[in-house]
Every structure is written in C-alpha cells, then in structure tokens.
Design an enzyme around this catalytic site. Structure first.
Site, PDB file in Angstrom:
ATOM      1  N   ALA A  61       0.718  -1.434   0.251  1.00  0.00           N
ATOM      2  CA  ALA A  61      -0.067  -0.208   0.341  1.00  0.00           C
ATOM      3  C   ALA A  61       0.847   1.250   0.227  1.00  0.00           C
ATOM      4  O   ALA A  61       2.221   1.134   0.301  1.00  0.00           O
ATOM      5  CB  ALA A  61      -0.950  -0.019   1.322  1.00  0.00           C
ATOM      6  N   GLY A 100       0.107  -4.856   0.791  1.00  0.00           N
ATOM      7  CA  GLY A 100      -0.858  -5.230  -0.518  1.00  0.00           C
ATOM      8  C   GLY A 100      -0.204  -5.555  -1.432  1.00  0.00           C
ATOM      9  O   GLY A 100      -1.438  -6.645  -2.677  1.00  0.00           O
ATOM     10  N   GLU A 103       0.012  -9.092  -1.610  1.00  0.00           N
ATOM     11  CA  GLU A 103      -1.981  -9.758  -1.061  1.00  0.00           C
ATOM     12  C   GLU A 103      -2.313  -9.617  -2.840  1.00  0.00           C
ATOM     13  O   GLU A 103      -3.440 -10.041  -3.077  1.00  0.00           O
ATOM     14  CB  GLU A 103      -2.959  -8.838  -0.504  1.00  0.00           C
ATOM     15  CG  GLU A 103      -2.469  -9.191   1.111  1.00  0.00           C
ATOM     16  CD  GLU A 103      -2.363  -8.118   2.132  1.00  0.00           C
ATOM     17  OE1 GLU A 103      -2.019  -6.358   1.501  1.00  0.00           O
ATOM     18  OE2 GLU A 103      -2.977  -7.743   3.381  1.00  0.00           O
ATOM     19  N   GLU A 123       4.070  -5.467   7.219  1.00  0.00           N
ATOM     20  CA  GLU A 123       3.147  -4.749   8.034  1.00  0.00           C
ATOM     21  C   GLU A 123       3.459  -4.642   9.340  1.00  0.00           C
ATOM     22  O   GLU A 123       3.445  -3.536  10.169  1.00  0.00           O
ATOM     23  CB  GLU A 123       1.359  -4.919   7.709  1.00  0.00           C
ATOM     24  CG  GLU A 123       0.895  -4.877   6.053  1.00  0.00           C
ATOM     25  CD  GLU A 123       1.093  -5.769   5.237  1.00  0.00           C
ATOM     26  OE1 GLU A 123       2.352  -7.129   5.116  1.00  0.00           O
ATOM     27  OE2 GLU A 123       0.319  -5.862   4.322  1.00  0.00           O
TER      28      GLU A 123
HETATM   29  N1  3HC Z   1       4.418   3.009   0.360  1.00  0.00           N
HETATM   30  C1  3HC Z   1       5.443   4.766   0.059  1.00  0.00           C
HETATM   31  N2  3HC Z   1       6.603   5.132  -0.377  1.00  0.00           N
HETATM   32  C2  3HC Z   1       6.967   4.153  -0.319  1.00  0.00           C
HETATM   33  C3  3HC Z   1       7.260   2.607   0.240  1.00  0.00           C
HETATM   34  C4  3HC Z   1       5.021   2.280  -0.101  1.00  0.00           C
HETATM   35  N3  3HC Z   1       5.184   1.264   0.482  1.00  0.00           N
HETATM   36  N4  3HC Z   1       8.088   1.791  -0.437  1.00  0.00           N
HETATM   37  C5  3HC Z   1       8.802   2.847  -0.602  1.00  0.00           C
HETATM   38  N5  3HC Z   1       8.484   3.469  -0.367  1.00  0.00           N
HETATM   39  C6  3HC Z   1       9.260   5.100  -1.330  1.00  0.00           C
HETATM   40  C7  3HC Z   1      10.792   5.209  -0.095  1.00  0.00           C
HETATM   41  O1  3HC Z   1       9.902   5.723   1.194  1.00  0.00           O
HETATM   42  C8  3HC Z   1      11.837   5.468  -0.903  1.00  0.00           C
HETATM   43  O2  3HC Z   1      11.553   7.560  -0.689  1.00  0.00           O
HETATM   44  P1  3HC Z   1      12.302   8.545  -1.072  1.00  0.00           P
HETATM   45  O3  3HC Z   1      13.249   7.857  -2.133  1.00  0.00           O
HETATM   46  O4  3HC Z   1      11.462   9.520  -1.628  1.00  0.00           O
HETATM   47  O5  3HC Z   1      13.322   8.213   0.282  1.00  0.00           O
HETATM   48  C9  3HC Z   1      11.679   4.743  -2.074  1.00  0.00           C
HETATM   49  O6  3HC Z   1      10.003   5.139  -1.954  1.00  0.00           O
HETATM   50  C10 3HC Z   1      12.447   3.954  -1.963  1.00  0.00           C
HETATM   51  O7  3HC Z   1      12.507   3.148  -1.202  1.00  0.00           O
HETATM   52  P2  3HC Z   1      13.571   2.470  -0.535  1.00  0.00           P
HETATM   53  O8  3HC Z   1      14.872   3.893  -0.429  1.00  0.00           O
HETATM   54  O9  3HC Z   1      13.004   1.979   0.976  1.00  0.00           O
HETATM   55  O10 3HC Z   1      14.100   1.487  -1.715  1.00  0.00           O
HETATM   56  P3  3HC Z   1      14.979  -0.049  -1.604  1.00  0.00           P
HETATM   57  O11 3HC Z   1      15.119  -0.189  -2.838  1.00  0.00           O
HETATM   58  O12 3HC Z   1      16.350  -0.168  -0.690  1.00  0.00           O
HETATM   59  O13 3HC Z   1      13.524  -0.797  -1.115  1.00  0.00           O
HETATM   60  C11 3HC Z   1      11.891  -1.518  -1.112  1.00  0.00           C
HETATM   61  C12 3HC Z   1      12.656  -0.738  -1.622  1.00  0.00           C
HETATM   62  C13 3HC Z   1      11.822  -2.977  -0.138  1.00  0.00           C
HETATM   63  C14 3HC Z   1      10.711  -2.038  -0.971  1.00  0.00           C
HETATM   64  C15 3HC Z   1      11.157  -0.882   0.403  1.00  0.00           C
HETATM   65  O14 3HC Z   1      11.263   0.976   0.363  1.00  0.00           O
HETATM   66  C16 3HC Z   1      10.185  -1.231   1.775  1.00  0.00           C
HETATM   67  O15 3HC Z   1      10.202  -2.060   2.410  1.00  0.00           O
HETATM   68  N6  3HC Z   1       9.095  -0.817   1.756  1.00  0.00           N
HETATM   69  C17 3HC Z   1       7.951  -1.307   3.095  1.00  0.00           C
HETATM   70  C18 3HC Z   1       7.173  -2.038   1.919  1.00  0.00           C
HETATM   71  C19 3HC Z   1       6.270  -2.189   3.303  1.00  0.00           C
HETATM   72  O16 3HC Z   1       6.385  -2.019   4.297  1.00  0.00           O
HETATM   73  N7  3HC Z   1       4.705  -2.887   2.438  1.00  0.00           N
HETATM   74  C20 3HC Z   1       3.297  -2.708   2.840  1.00  0.00           C
HETATM   75  C21 3HC Z   1       3.029  -2.021   3.257  1.00  0.00           C
HETATM   76  S1  3HC Z   1       1.571  -2.059   4.462  1.00  0.00           S
HETATM   77  C22 3HC Z   1       0.493  -2.149   3.459  1.00  0.00           C
HETATM   78  O17 3HC Z   1       0.591  -2.750   2.441  1.00  0.00           O
HETATM   79  C23 3HC Z   1      -0.937  -2.583   4.162  1.00  0.00           C
HETATM   80  C24 3HC Z   1      -1.540  -3.610   3.083  1.00  0.00           C
HETATM   81  O18 3HC Z   1      -1.511  -4.829   3.778  1.00  0.00           O
HETATM   82  C25 3HC Z   1      -3.409  -3.272   3.296  1.00  0.00           C
END
Ligand code: 3HC
Ligand code: NAI
Length: 699
Positions: A61, A100, A103, A123
């Site tokens: 998400a 997500g 998912e 998450e």
């Molecule tokens: N939402 C919004 N922005 C995000 C994001 C997300 N899910 N994931 C990454 N970003 C942004 C980061 O803030 C960063 O922004 P910036 O360049 O402005 O600083 C940019 O994307 C690049 O991210 P990273 O520097 O972390 O890039 P990496 O290549 O090192 O890592 C990644 C990539 C492994 C995908 C890492 O970004 C990550 O772990 N992201 C989060 C993943 C996550 O937690 N997903 C679950 C979200 S909650 C969800 O999905 C709820 C659902 O169940 C309904």
C-alpha cells in the site's frame, strides 16, 4: 508511460503497472488495476497477467496515504475483482512483492516469480496488520503456524522457499516477461482453471487454541508492548472458522484499529525517517562519489573486528592493522568466533563463512594500507593516540583515500588537523556490536569534503547500516543526549530511587533494557575513563556521577566483573539486586546532604525522556542534526528506544511540545539550570508547533 497499461498478446491480457519507485498502491494505481481487470473480463484475452515495470513488483500500500481519508477503490475491492475474474489471473513477481503487493498476488489464481524475487507481509514493521486478505489467505496455503511466523516477523521469503511452501507456483529463470508469457501460454494450453485461495480451507486440527495461545505469549515477550502482533494472531485465528470474505471484513476492522494507533503512526514515522536520514541537505547535485573497493581497519579490539565483518559480508576486502602479532591474532580470532556463532545459529553457511574470512587479512605494518580506499580507525579512545595514528595514516594512505575515525567522543576536527588532508577525514561512529547494530553516525568535520560525506552515506547503506549525519560536538547526537539522561537516572537514585525502580520504569515504558542494566552491560569503566579526560566544569555536578564512580572504584565494572548496579551469576549471567549498592547510594545521598524521598515512576520517566528531548532540541538548534527525525532514527536504532514510540522527538510531538516545555521549566525551577530549556523548544512551545513541522520548514 501510463500508470497502468493493457495489451493483449498471444491470448494473454497483460496488465502493466508502472508507479515508480516501488509501484506502491496509490489511489491512481488501484483505480487503474480495477479498471483493467474489469474491462478485460469481456475481451478476447484468455488469461490475465499482472506484471510491473521498474525495480520491483508492487511493494505494498502507499504508506503516505495512511491516516488520511480513504479514497476508492479500496484494495480489498480490487482483490475481489481479481479473484472473481472469470479468466485466470497470473501475478508475475520480480523484486519484492510486499504487503498489499503480495496480497494482490495471493488474490490472483497463479503466481510466478523470478528466482531473485522475494515475497512477504511486512506490515507488522509499520505497526499494522495485513489489511487486504493477507491474514486470511496465507494460512490457507501454508498453514497457521507458518503463516503466523511469516506475518508476525514481517520478514520476506525468497522465491525458492516461497515455491516450496506453495506461495509461488512457478519459478522463472531469465527474463521476467518472457518467462511469465510462456507460463501463461502453458496455462492456456492446459485450460487451467481459476485456482482461488478462498476455496481452500484450514484443517482445524492444525489450528488449536493452544497454538494461538502459545503465539500470543511468544509475541507478548518478543514484541513487548506492541499492538499489531497480537492483532495479527487474532486475525489469523478468525481465518480458521470464517470464509475469506467474512474474515476480510474482520481483518479490515483490526487493520483500521492498528492504522489509527499512535504506535503505527510512530513506526511509519521511523520508516520515512530512516530513508530521510540518508539524505544530505547541502550537497552539490553534481557530487561524484569515490570508489571504495578495499578497506583498512586500524585496531582489532571490541569494535575493529565487528567493523571489518560488515565489509567482508558484502564482498569488500579488508586489512586489519594491529600493534603487534598477539593483538592481531586476538582481533582476527574474535572475527572468526563471531562468524562461527552466526554459522551455529544457521544464519550463515560454512561456505559463506569461509568466503567472508578469506576477505579479511591482517598486518602490523601501516604500509599495508597503501592501496586501501577507506581506512577506519578504531584504536583506544584517547585524542593524543588518535592524532598520532592519523599523522601516520596521512603518510601511509594513498591520495584520495577516506580517513575515518570511529571515535565515540573525540573532536573529529582536531583529529583531522593531525593530517595534511582534513577534507578527507570523517567520523564513522559504529555501535557495539558493530556487526549487528544498524546505526552509523556519520560525523562531518568542519573541513570534510562533500564527496567524502556522500560516499560515506552511500557506503553505509551498502554495508546494511542506517546512516545519520551529525556535526562535531562532544558525543555527537546519540551519546550527547545519553549523557543528559544518565545525569537524570543518577540524580533520581541520589534523591530516592533504586536502580531497580529506574530500570523497571524505563523498561516498562518500552526501552529494550533499563538504563542501569545497559550501563552494566557496556561496562561502567567506559564512562569513568571518558570522564577522566574532562575538566571539572565539563564533568558537571558531582552528584550526577558519584554513584557510578563509586561502583567503578569498588571494582564493580558491570557484567564483566560480575557486579555493577546489580550482581551477576558467573555461569548464567542472571541478574539480582545487591543490597550493597543501595547502601552505597544511601551513603552518597547523605554525604551530599540530600534528603531521600519517594520518587514516582512518572517523575523518573519524565526526567529521563525530557532530558533527551531538551538536549535533542539544542542539537537541532545548533545544526548538529539535520532534522528532528534523524535524532529519532539514532535513538531507535542505537539506544533501544521503543520503535512504537517513534524516537524522543516524535514522542515530544505526540505528547505535545508545550507540555514537554512546561515540564522542563518546572524541572529548571526545582533542579537548576542544567534544565534550561533550549530556545528552539521555547519557540515551538510558543508557536504551538511540532519538531517535525519545524524540520520540514527548514528544507
Ligand atoms: N509507500 C510509499 N512509499 C514507499 C513505499 C510504500 N509502500 N515503499 C517505499 N516507498 C518509498 C520510500 O519512502 C522511498 O522514498 P524516497 O526515495 O522519497 O526516500 C522510495 O520509495 C524508495 O524506497 P527505499 O529507499 O526503501 O528503496 P529500496 O530499494 O531500498 O527498498 C523496498 C525497496 C524493499 C520496497 C522498501 O522500500 C520497503 O520495504 N518498502 C515498504 C514495504 C512495505 O512495508 N509494504 C507494506 C505496506 S503496508 C500494506 O501494504 C498494507 C496492506 O496490507 C493493506
Ligand atoms: P579496544 O580497547 O577494545 O580496542 C582497541 C584496539 O586498538 C586494541 O586491540 C589495540 O591493540 C589497538 N590499537 C591501539 N593502538 C593502535 C595503533 N596505533 N595501531 C593499531 N592498533 C592499535 O577499544 P574499542 O572498544 O574497540 O574502541 C575503539 C574505538 O571505538 C574507540 O575510539 C571507542 O571510543 C570507539 N567505540 C567503542 C564502542 C564500544 O562500545 N566499545 C562503541 C563505539 C565506538
């Protein structure tokens, strides 16, 4: 290119997602997927393929949308469209299918993945639970126990393992689109049905109440104080007796509860704070980084060995320099033992250990530093020793090499001045154990060159550290603030508290350990020795360190001597209270004419947290830290601060800067000018602003 595009090739309806950088499920992407899936139901495609552009499949998400009013279409409604598609939907995964994103893949009927891909439900690391079926579908595929393990840890699973668990149906070696297309064509040829995870059931015999209870207990211990892990267990338990649509309604309620919690808001703050911390505000856009292909480490003691391992772990060769053969053998032996422990825990193979060790060589000759691109000094914490060492490095190292010091307290500018190239000198302050702790304070000296700062910040990420930039001051960001909180824990004991009370309050509030137990672990002699180098004025009020000094002078150095603020069992290291310590504290109170009183838990908590916050505000006002969230990153990753409280500055923002300011003014009235509030704190309290708002305004 459109965020979502669609074309039909060889009977395959290809839905391409393109939302850089990580294909997060923002509203526009959700809408695009929904429209594409719905429209494709009536066209001539036989199967649908969801594939992503860029570096990764959907990474979840869009976290920036959390806490804001929800916009349609919701993710669960898209997943409904995918799962209820009349033609098979295939997810083609590369990079990381997370949250997500995974998912979506679970709602699809088939999942193929590049061998290098990973899938996961992270998450929990954001203080929430999967909110779009992750807790309902995952246990149907891999069983309750494995699902709880995956979702409560939040750790990604590599494609091969995901394949063996049944989370991925097909592994692609080579080009993603080519592999996915041939998989899709095979499914068409086989007339494959829509295989819906929702049609699967969970065997109740594998999902007993006892199993859920044991997970609840386990997570209560492992993730002490956190809401989300418990809610994940609740949601997975619901999956056992509910259909997926029913379970998803309840899952969504739990998800919403978590998203709205202060815990999740704090953890999301840290997610973005860690990424912001890597950015340096004032670097020229055209800065070109230096190449780091070989590293020298000076000193193979507590820190040197661990630092060396970080580089070997990512394939960068290291040469360790020690004063003599014995010290070198000891240093290399520590490294070998550390790797062996990792192997025994199953976190590294023998083969990988051999590879890493083959990258670490040793020497007692500075000439062997002639070809390194970076040298990190980790010798004794003594300014004169460090100056002497840097003068030698200046002669031994090639031009363009970065000369870094791991000093905890010394003035990086003075160290740099011992060389003819102060612009190449920087601080790289690792935390102990250096091969484990994620934090790296990068200390920019007055003359440190921009490319040296930029290279060091990027290198930190390469060795899997979280870098935070600090200016030069005594103790940099973390230890400077720590000194203030140590002052308060000592004074609370002088005024009436016991070590047990202080530790119980802070650990109960969420710190990984109580501050006095941490002192015992690190060794009380460390701060004692550091204090010897200070003037009386720098040391501050003797009442604020006489207890710890007394401990050291009695030979109570902490765990290593079997006793400190507590006594430690020599075999088990089990901690117990020691009446002798209370007697010393009471004697010292009397000697300083302090009438002991009952101190409330709240007072202890407020004095310690406000001490951090006030010093953090000074650090910001002096420009030592770039932004308030950097300070939070330091405390969460280096000092055991509970991530679900978001770091000291976020905590201040949460409880109210004005409230913190008022408490600090009251402490100043009671205890004097060590509590003088910083001008920044005063200003923010007057303007009713948060630290975070102020930091945003500065950039
Ligand atoms: N939402 C919004 N922005 C995000 C994001 C997300 N899910 N994931 C990454 N970003 C942004 C980061 O803030 C960063 O922004 P910036 O360049 O402005 O600083 C940019 O994307 C690049 O991210 P990273 O520097 O972390 O890039 P990496 O290549 O090192 O890592 C990644 C990539 C492994 C995908 C890492 O970004 C990550 O772990 N992201 C989060 C993943 C996550 O937690 N997903 C679950 C979200 S909650 C969800 O999905 C709820 C659902 O169940 C309904
Ligand atoms: P240590 O005493 O364990 O190791 C220092 C090592 O340096 C010894 O093995 C010594 O033989 C070697 N040495 C001394 N002079 C040398 C020289 N001229 N050339 C090569 N080697 C030399 O010290 P520790 O704890 O590893 O600390 C090193 C530095 O790291 C200090 O500046 C300390 O403040 C800093 N630091 C320490 C932390 C800790 O928790 N121990 C945490 C973060 C930083």
């Amino acid at each position: 290119m459109a965020v979502v595009s669609y074309e039909i090739k060889s009977g395959v309806g290809i839905i391409r997602l393109n939302n850089p950088p990580v294909n997060a499920l923002s509203q526009v992407l959700r809408e695009g997927i929904q429209n594409a899936v719905v429209a494709a139901q009536g066209d001539e495609s036989q199967v649908l393929l969801i594939v992503c552009e860029g570096r990764t499949f959907v990474a979840g998400a869009d976290i920036t949308e959390f806490g804001k009013p929800a916009k349609a279409p919701s993710l669960p409604s898209i997943l409904d469209s995918i799962e209820n598609s009349v033609k098979p939907v295939i997810a083609a995964i590369h990079g990381t299918a997370l949250g997500g994103g995974f998912e979506i893949a679970l709602a699809a009927h088939y999942r193929c993945a590049l061998a290098s891909a990973k899938v996961g439900l992270p998450e929990v690391k954001l203080g929430i639970i999967p909110g779009a079926g992750g807790t309902q579908r995952t246990p149907r595929i891999i069983g309750v126990d494995a699902a709880l393990d995956m979702i409560t840890s939040g750790n990604p699973v590599a494609a091969a393992k995901a394949h063996s668990m049944g989370l991925v149906d097909h592994i692609i070696n080579g080009d993603l689109l080519e592999g996915a297309m041939s998989y899709a064509e095979r499914l068409i040829a086989d007339n494959a049905p829509c295989k819906r995870v929702s049609d699967m059931t969970i065997d109740p015999a594998t999902a007993t109440d006892a199993l859920f209870d044991s997970w609840r207990k386990k997570m209560a211990k492992k993730s002490r104080g956190q809401l989300a892990p418990q809610k994940i267990i609740d949601a997975v338990q619901i999956a056992v007796t509910s259909s997926v649509p029913e379970g998803m309604v309840k899952e969504r309620e739990l998800f919403t509860e978590c998203v709205q919690s202060t815990q999740s808001s704090a953890m999301r703050h840290i997610f973005f704070a860690e990424r912001a911390a890597a950015k340096v505000n004032d670097l020229a856009k055209d800065t070109v980084d230096r190449t780091i292909s070989k590293v020298g480490i000076l000193g193979g003691g507590t820190m040197g060995g661990g630092i060396a391992m970080n580089f070997a772990n990512v394939g960068i060769p290291v040469v360790m320099i020690e004063i003599n053969d014995d010290a070198l053998a000891r240093g290399l032996d520590i490294v070998r033992k550390n790797y062996s422990i990792t192997v025994s825990k199953g976190k590294l193979s023998e083969e990988q250990m051999k590879d890493c060790l083959s990258l670490i060589s040793g020497s007692t000759n500075y000439d062997d530093l002639g070809d390194v691109d970076l040298v990190i000094e980790a010798v004794f914490e003594d300014l004169d020793v460090k100056k002497e060492v840097f003068a030698k490095l200046d002669k031994a190292c090639k031009q363009g090499a970065i000369l870094a010091t791991n000093t905890s307290y010394q003035d990086v500018d003075k160290i740099a001045a011992a060389t003819t190239r102060p612009d190449d000198v920087i601080g790289m302050h690792f935390f102990s154990p250096a091969n484990v702790m994620k934090l790296l304070e990068v200390v920019r000296g007055e003359k440190t060159a921009g490319d040296v700062i930029s290279t060091t910040m990027k290198l930190a990420k390469k060795i899997n550290k979280i870098p935070v930039l600090s200016g030069v001051c005594y103790g940099f960001i973390g230890n400077r603030m720590l000194r203030c909180s140590v002052r308060e824990n000592q004074l609370c004991m002088m005024e009436g508290a016991s070590p047990e009370q202080v530790d119980a309050v802070m650990q109960g509030w969420g710190m990984a350990m109580g501050p006095l137990a941490v002192g015992d672990l690190a060794g009380l002699d460390v701060s004692y020795k550091a204090r010897q180098a200070l003037t009386e004025e720098q040391k501050g009020d003797p009442k604020s360190y006489c207890i710890v000094d007394a401990m050291v002078e009695m030979g109570r150095l902490g765990q290593k001597s079997g006793a400190g603020y507590y006594r430690y069992d020599p075999d088990t290291r089990a901690r117990s209270s020691d009446p002798e310590v209370m007697a010393v504290i009471e004697r010292l109170s009397a000697e300083h004419a302090i009438e002991r009183r009952e101190i409330s838990d709240d007072e202890i908590l407020n004095r310690i947290t406000c001490a951090w916050i006030n010093e953090g505000a000074y650090i910001l006002q002096e420009g030592i830290a770039q932004r308030s969230s950097d300070i939070d990153v330091v405390y969460v990753n280096g000092y055991g601060f509970p991530i679900y409280r978001g770091g000291p500055m976020h905590y201040a923002d949460t409880i109210g800067v004005k409230k913190v300011y008022d408490m600090i003014c009251e402490f100043q009235r009671q205890h004097g000018d060590v509590w003088k509030p910083s001008a920044l704190l005063e200003q923010l309290a007057a303007e009713n602003k948060t630290f975070s708002q102020w930091s945003d305004e500065q950039t």
